[in-house]
Design a protein around this motif. Sequence first.
Motif, mmCIF file in Angstrom:
data_model
loop_
_atom_site.group_PDB
_atom_site.id
_atom_site.type_symbol
_atom_site.label_atom_id
_atom_site.label_comp_id
_atom_site.label_asym_id
_atom_site.label_seq_id
_atom_site.Cartn_x
_atom_site.Cartn_y
_atom_site.Cartn_z
ATOM 1 N N SER A 57 0.830 -1.211 0.000
ATOM 2 C CA SER A 57 0.000 0.000 0.000
ATOM 3 C C SER A 57 0.865 1.262 0.000
ATOM 4 O O SER A 57 2.084 1.184 0.165
ATOM 5 C CB SER A 57 -0.907 0.065 1.218
ATOM 6 O OG SER A 57 -1.037 -1.156 1.832
ATOM 7 N N GLU A 58 0.179 2.376 -0.133
ATOM 8 C CA GLU A 58 0.886 3.671 -0.199
ATOM 9 C C GLU A 58 1.801 3.849 1.003
ATOM 10 O O GLU A 58 1.438 3.497 2.118
ATOM 11 C CB GLU A 58 -0.140 4.808 -0.226
ATOM 12 C CG GLU A 58 -0.698 4.979 -1.603
ATOM 13 C CD GLU A 58 -1.588 6.208 -1.747
ATOM 14 O OE1 GLU A 58 -1.482 7.138 -0.936
ATOM 15 O OE2 GLU A 58 -2.389 6.207 -2.697
ATOM 16 N N GLY A 59 2.978 4.389 0.731
ATOM 17 C CA GLY A 59 3.931 4.650 1.814
ATOM 18 C C GLY A 59 4.920 3.514 2.004
ATOM 19 O O GLY A 59 5.859 3.640 2.779
ATOM 20 N N GLU A 60 4.708 2.399 1.278
ATOM 21 C CA GLU A 60 5.631 1.283 1.465
ATOM 22 C C GLU A 60 6.757 1.325 0.438
ATOM 23 O O GLU A 60 6.529 1.550 -0.752
ATOM 24 C CB GLU A 60 4.887 -0.054 1.383
ATOM 25 C CG GLU A 60 4.071 -0.293 2.639
ATOM 26 C CD GLU A 60 3.543 -1.712 2.743
ATOM 27 O OE1 GLU A 60 3.808 -2.355 3.771
ATOM 28 O OE2 GLU A 60 2.868 -2.155 1.803
ATOM 29 N N ILE A 169 12.607 11.076 -15.940
ATOM 30 C CA ILE A 169 11.717 12.228 -16.083
ATOM 31 C C ILE A 169 10.300 11.877 -15.612
ATOM 32 O O ILE A 169 9.519 12.731 -15.235
ATOM 33 C CB ILE A 169 11.728 12.748 -17.552
ATOM 34 C CG1 ILE A 169 11.386 14.227 -17.594
ATOM 35 C CG2 ILE A 169 10.846 11.942 -18.468
ATOM 36 C CD1 ILE A 169 12.541 15.089 -17.195
ATOM 37 N N VAL A 170 9.997 10.569 -15.608
ATOM 38 C CA VAL A 170 8.650 10.119 -15.217
ATOM 39 C C VAL A 170 8.426 10.348 -13.720
ATOM 40 O O VAL A 170 9.375 10.383 -12.940
ATOM 41 C CB VAL A 170 8.465 8.602 -15.534
ATOM 42 C CG1 VAL A 170 8.406 8.373 -17.018
ATOM 43 C CG2 VAL A 170 9.581 7.780 -14.913
ATOM 44 N N ARG A 171 7.184 10.523 -13.335
ATOM 45 C CA ARG A 171 6.841 10.625 -11.908
ATOM 46 C C ARG A 171 5.689 9.662 -11.634
ATOM 47 O O ARG A 171 4.538 10.062 -11.517
ATOM 48 C CB ARG A 171 6.448 12.074 -11.538
ATOM 49 C CG ARG A 171 7.618 13.047 -11.481
ATOM 50 C CD ARG A 171 8.567 12.744 -10.302
ATOM 51 N NE ARG A 171 9.768 13.568 -10.295
ATOM 52 C CZ ARG A 171 10.905 13.264 -10.924
ATOM 53 N NH1 ARG A 171 11.006 12.136 -11.611
ATOM 54 N NH2 ARG A 171 11.947 14.058 -10.860
ATOM 55 N N PRO A 172 6.012 8.356 -11.567
ATOM 56 C CA PRO A 172 4.936 7.358 -11.431
ATOM 57 C C PRO A 172 4.419 7.240 -9.995
ATOM 58 O O PRO A 172 5.073 7.709 -9.059
ATOM 59 C CB PRO A 172 5.642 6.058 -11.829
ATOM 60 C CG PRO A 172 7.056 6.264 -11.407
ATOM 61 C CD PRO A 172 7.340 7.736 -11.564
ATOM 62 N N ASP A 173 3.264 6.589 -9.827
ATOM 63 C CA ASP A 173 2.765 6.278 -8.480
ATOM 64 C C ASP A 173 3.594 5.147 -7.894
ATOM 65 O O ASP A 173 3.906 5.111 -6.721
ATOM 66 C CB ASP A 173 1.303 5.785 -8.557
ATOM 67 C CG ASP A 173 0.375 6.833 -9.141
ATOM 68 O OD1 ASP A 173 0.565 8.013 -8.816
ATOM 69 O OD2 ASP A 173 -0.515 6.469 -9.937
ATOM 70 N N ILE A 174 3.923 4.181 -8.780
ATOM 71 C CA ILE A 174 4.629 2.977 -8.334
ATOM 72 C C ILE A 174 5.955 2.908 -9.081
ATOM 73 O O ILE A 174 5.976 2.906 -10.317
ATOM 74 C CB ILE A 174 3.782 1.718 -8.653
ATOM 75 C CG1 ILE A 174 2.440 1.789 -7.914
ATOM 76 C CG2 ILE A 174 4.539 0.447 -8.297
ATOM 77 C CD1 ILE A 174 1.411 0.771 -8.393
ATOM 78 N N VAL A 200 12.182 8.758 -5.858
ATOM 79 C CA VAL A 200 11.722 7.811 -4.841
ATOM 80 C C VAL A 200 10.742 8.498 -3.897
ATOM 81 O O VAL A 200 9.678 7.960 -3.587
ATOM 82 C CB VAL A 200 12.934 7.220 -4.061
ATOM 83 C CG1 VAL A 200 12.483 6.539 -2.781
ATOM 84 C CG2 VAL A 200 13.702 6.258 -4.950
ATOM 85 N N SER A 201 11.056 9.727 -3.466
ATOM 86 C CA SER A 201 10.160 10.339 -2.477
ATOM 87 C C SER A 201 8.851 10.806 -3.093
ATOM 88 O O SER A 201 7.856 10.934 -2.384
ATOM 89 C CB SER A 201 10.855 11.440 -1.670
ATOM 90 O OG SER A 201 11.414 12.344 -2.549
ATOM 91 N N SER A 202 8.826 11.006 -4.422
ATOM 92 C CA SER A 202 7.539 11.412 -5.012
ATOM 93 C C SER A 202 6.675 10.194 -5.383
ATOM 94 O O SER A 202 5.524 10.345 -5.750
ATOM 95 C CB SER A 202 7.766 12.297 -6.239
ATOM 96 O OG SER A 202 8.299 11.527 -7.279
#
Length: 247
Positions: A57-60, A169-174, A200-202
């Motif tokens: 999940s998010e944050g992992e 350049i990508v800013r993916p969720d995963i 990584v932090s985004s």
Amino acid sequence: MTVIDFKNASVDFPIYNAGGRSLKKRLMQVATGGQISADGQGRVIVRALEDLSFEFSEGECVGLVGHNGAGKSTLLRVLSGVYSPTEGEVSIRGAVGSLIDISLGIDQEATGRENIYIRGALLGLSRRKIDAALDNIIDFAELGDFIDMPVRTYSSGMHLRLAFSVSTIVRPDILIMDEWLSVGDEGFKQKAESRMSELVSSSKIVVIASHSKDLILNMCNRAIWLEHGRIRMDGSASDVCSAYFGG
Ligand SMILES: Nc1ncnc2c1ncn2[C@@H]1O[C@H](COP(=O)(O)OP(=O)(O)OP(=O)(O)O)[C@@H](O)[C@H]1O
């Protein structure tokens, strides 16, 4: 909500040109790799992943550890959408960005500028998005006039600068990675490190496979230990690292 859900997922590779019985027997006893068996027609099958169930999940930030051939890269490829599970279910909610092979698609005969479009398209970016990011990519790569020369004229470090600049350049969720990317000479390395940290932090979920205890401990808050395609341990990065690496 970004989430990854595996339910009893397995990945088999049928091998069409494996040798006879003796080969199968010998391979079944090796310490590395996935599990080898034969199907009804006597065809050799490598089971790279077996019955994996977990949710991220998010944050992992999850580290994958395990022996050579344990299934880490196969799992990263399932997460990147390159492979589908042969059994079980995988559901992924969120945009996936993969840094598994940053040089994939780079054409030696095309110029650096043309390759930004080729590589960008493989990353799933539209032409408009690449147009908008072009100056940033070119400035970051610091290749000067070489940006309009064919990539075959580049040194290996210049090639990696280009591949890195466009791939990050990508800013993916995963975010899926098989190593922490650290490329270029001293000056470039520092820029690359800070771009990697930013990336990584985004990201909402990060999955990284590594043989480095320090990397997993510094970066991850969870780790999975794979052994012959199965989960041997799933827990906090520090617990899994102590069990797998010792100390
Ligand atoms: N395309 C393929 N065809 C057949 N077998 C494969 C294929 N890709 C992987 N395998 C097998 O699947 C198993 C898992 O391989 P994988 O590359 O996922 O391991 P890994 O944990 O990433 O290993 P390493 O640490 O050596 O990189 C191995 O037994 C390997 O031989």
